[in-house]
Design an enzyme around this catalytic site. Structure first.
Site, PDB file in Angstrom:
ATOM      1  N   ASP A 209      40.452  47.590  50.512  1.00 35.82           N
ATOM      2  CA  ASP A 209      41.721  47.625  51.145  1.00 35.82           C
ATOM      3  C   ASP A 209      41.811  47.671  52.316  1.00 35.82           C
ATOM      4  O   ASP A 209      41.092  47.965  53.176  1.00 35.82           O
ATOM      5  CB  ASP A 209      42.309  49.367  50.676  1.00 35.82           C
ATOM      6  CG  ASP A 209      42.120  49.522  49.159  1.00 35.82           C
ATOM      7  OD1 ASP A 209      42.508  48.358  48.328  1.00 35.82           O
ATOM      8  OD2 ASP A 209      41.957  50.370  48.722  1.00 35.82           O
TER       9      ASP A 209
ATOM     10  N   TYR B 256      41.823  41.138  36.242  1.00 35.58           N
ATOM     11  CA  TYR B 256      42.193  41.176  37.959  1.00 35.58           C
ATOM     12  C   TYR B 256      41.547  39.927  38.645  1.00 35.58           C
ATOM     13  O   TYR B 256      40.376  40.107  38.749  1.00 35.58           O
ATOM     14  CB  TYR B 256      42.009  42.472  38.421  1.00 35.58           C
ATOM     15  CG  TYR B 256      42.638  42.600  39.730  1.00 35.58           C
ATOM     16  CD1 TYR B 256      42.781  41.939  40.765  1.00 35.58           C
ATOM     17  CD2 TYR B 256      43.362  44.004  40.060  1.00 35.58           C
ATOM     18  CE1 TYR B 256      43.118  41.974  41.904  1.00 35.58           C
ATOM     19  CE2 TYR B 256      44.057  44.044  41.238  1.00 35.58           C
ATOM     20  CZ  TYR B 256      43.864  43.285  42.126  1.00 35.58           C
ATOM     21  OH  TYR B 256      44.558  43.452  43.176  1.00 35.58           O
TER      22      TYR B 256
ATOM     23  N   GLU C 272      49.670  50.131  38.442  1.00 39.95           N
ATOM     24  CA  GLU C 272      48.537  50.503  38.941  1.00 39.95           C
ATOM     25  C   GLU C 272      48.704  51.729  39.870  1.00 39.95           C
ATOM     26  O   GLU C 272      49.439  51.668  40.920  1.00 39.95           O
ATOM     27  CB  GLU C 272      48.089  49.179  39.776  1.00 39.95           C
ATOM     28  CG  GLU C 272      46.935  48.348  39.179  1.00 39.95           C
ATOM     29  CD  GLU C 272      46.358  47.207  40.203  1.00 39.95           C
ATOM     30  OE1 GLU C 272      45.906  47.548  41.189  1.00 39.95           O
ATOM     31  OE2 GLU C 272      46.241  46.222  39.791  1.00 39.95           O
TER      32      GLU C 272
END
Length: 267
Positions: A59, A173, A48
Site C-alpha cells: 500500500d 486480482y 473489498e
C-alpha cells in the site's frame, strides 16, 4: 465447473465489475458501514474491506494514512469482520472480500479467521503478501468454510501466471503494475497484453487494480478486463471528507458528495 458458493450467489454479473476498497474503521466503524452502503448505491458489485495493518507492504501513502486512522480508533481484524453483519442489517447485499496481510492472520490463527469470516457473512478473503505456492492450507480452509480465496497475479509472475490464473476462485486480482498502490501514471499499453494472457487461463472474472484513479483509467481497463478495482482513489475521496464524516450534523451531505464523486469516477 466451480462449486457454487455464497460469493457466486451474491454476485449478479461477471463482467463490467466495479470493486472498490475501503479501510475498516476509517474514519470510524459507523462511517465504514455508511460508506459501504453508498458504494453499493453507486454501483459496486463487490466490496473489498481492508484490515488496517501497521506495515502494509503493497500500500502507498494514501492507504497507509487510512490504516493509521483506523488503528488509532482501535480497529482490529476481528472487529472489522464484525462490521459485516451490521452492513448486512443496513442493506448491503454485494459480496464482501476481506483484504488482510498475513501477519494479522497468523496472530489470530488461520482456523479462527475462517470461522469468523463464515460466521459473520464474509464471502471472500485476499492476502496480498502470501505467495500462491505457500497458500495451500489457507485455500483449503477457505473451501471448507465457503469462503472464496482471491488470488493475485502480477506482471512479474511470468511462468506462474498460468498456474495462479487456472486455480483462481471468485475473481482474479490482476495487479496492473509493480510497486505499491496509489502511484501516478502507472497504466501503460503493456498492461493490455498482460491482461489478455491472464484471461486466457482464468476460469473466473479478471479484475485489474493498482494505479486506477481517473475515469479514463476505468474506461481503458473496462475495454480489456472483466472488472476494475479502485482503492487509493476511493480512500482519497474519503480523506477529503474525513472531518465532515465524523460530524453527525455534516455526515449525510459528505456521504452524498462521496457518492457523486464515485459515480463520476466509474460512470
Amino acid at each position: 465447473m466451480l462449486t457454487q458458493t455464497s460469493f457466486q450467489g451474491k454476485l449478479n454479473k461477471t463482467e463490467d465489475l466495479f470493486i472498490p476498497f475501503i479501510e475498516a474503521g476509517d474514519p470510524t466503524p459507523k462511517v465504514t458501514i455508511d460508506l459501504a452502503l453508498k458504494l453499493q448505491e453507486a454501483g459496486a458489485d463487490i466490496l473489498e474491506l481492508g484490515i488496517p495493518y501497521s506495515d502494509p507492504l503493497a500500500d502507498g501513502p494514501t492507504i497507509q494514512r487510512a490504516a493509521k486512522r483506523a488503528l488509532d480508533n482501535g480497529m482490529s481484524l476481528q472487529q472489522a469482520i464484525e462490521l459485516i453483519p451490521e452492513m448486512r442489517e443496513k442493506g448491503l447485499e454485494i459480496p464482501v472480500v476481506v483484504f488482510t496481510y498475513y501477519n494479522p492472520v497468523l496472530r489470530i490463527g488461520e482456523e479462527k479467521l475462517f470461522k469468523l469470516l463464515e460466521e459473520h457473512g464474509a464471502e471472500g478473503v485476499l492476502i496480498p503478501d502470501l505467495p500462491h505456492e505457500e497458500s495451500e492450507s489457507v485455500r483449503e480452509l477457505a473451501l471448507k468454510h465457503d469462503i472464496e480465496y482471491i488470488s493475485l497475479v502480477a506482471p512479474n509472475s511470468e511462468e506462474r501466471i498460468q498456474k495462479i490464473a487456472s486455480e483462481a476462485r471468485g475473481f482474479l486480482y490482476c495487479v496492473s503494475t509493480l510497486g505499491v498502490t496509489g502511484g501516478e501514471n502507472q497504466l501503460s499499453s503493456e498492461v493490455t497484453d498482460f491482461i489478455r494472457k491472464v484471461k486466457e487461463h482464468s476460469p473466473v472474472p479478471v479484475a485489474v487494480g493498482f494505479g486506477i484513479s481517473t475515469n479514463e483509467d476505468v474506461r481503458m481497463i473496462r475495454d480489456h478486463a472483466d472488472g476494475v478495482i479502485i482503492g487509493s482513489k476511493i480512500i482519497r475521496l474519503v480523506e477529503a471528507e474525513v472531518e465532515n464524516l465524523k460530524d453527525d450534523s455534516k455526515r449525510q451531505e459528505a456521504l452524498d458528495r462521496f457518492y457523486e464523486n464515485v459515480r463520476e469516477l466509474v460512470e
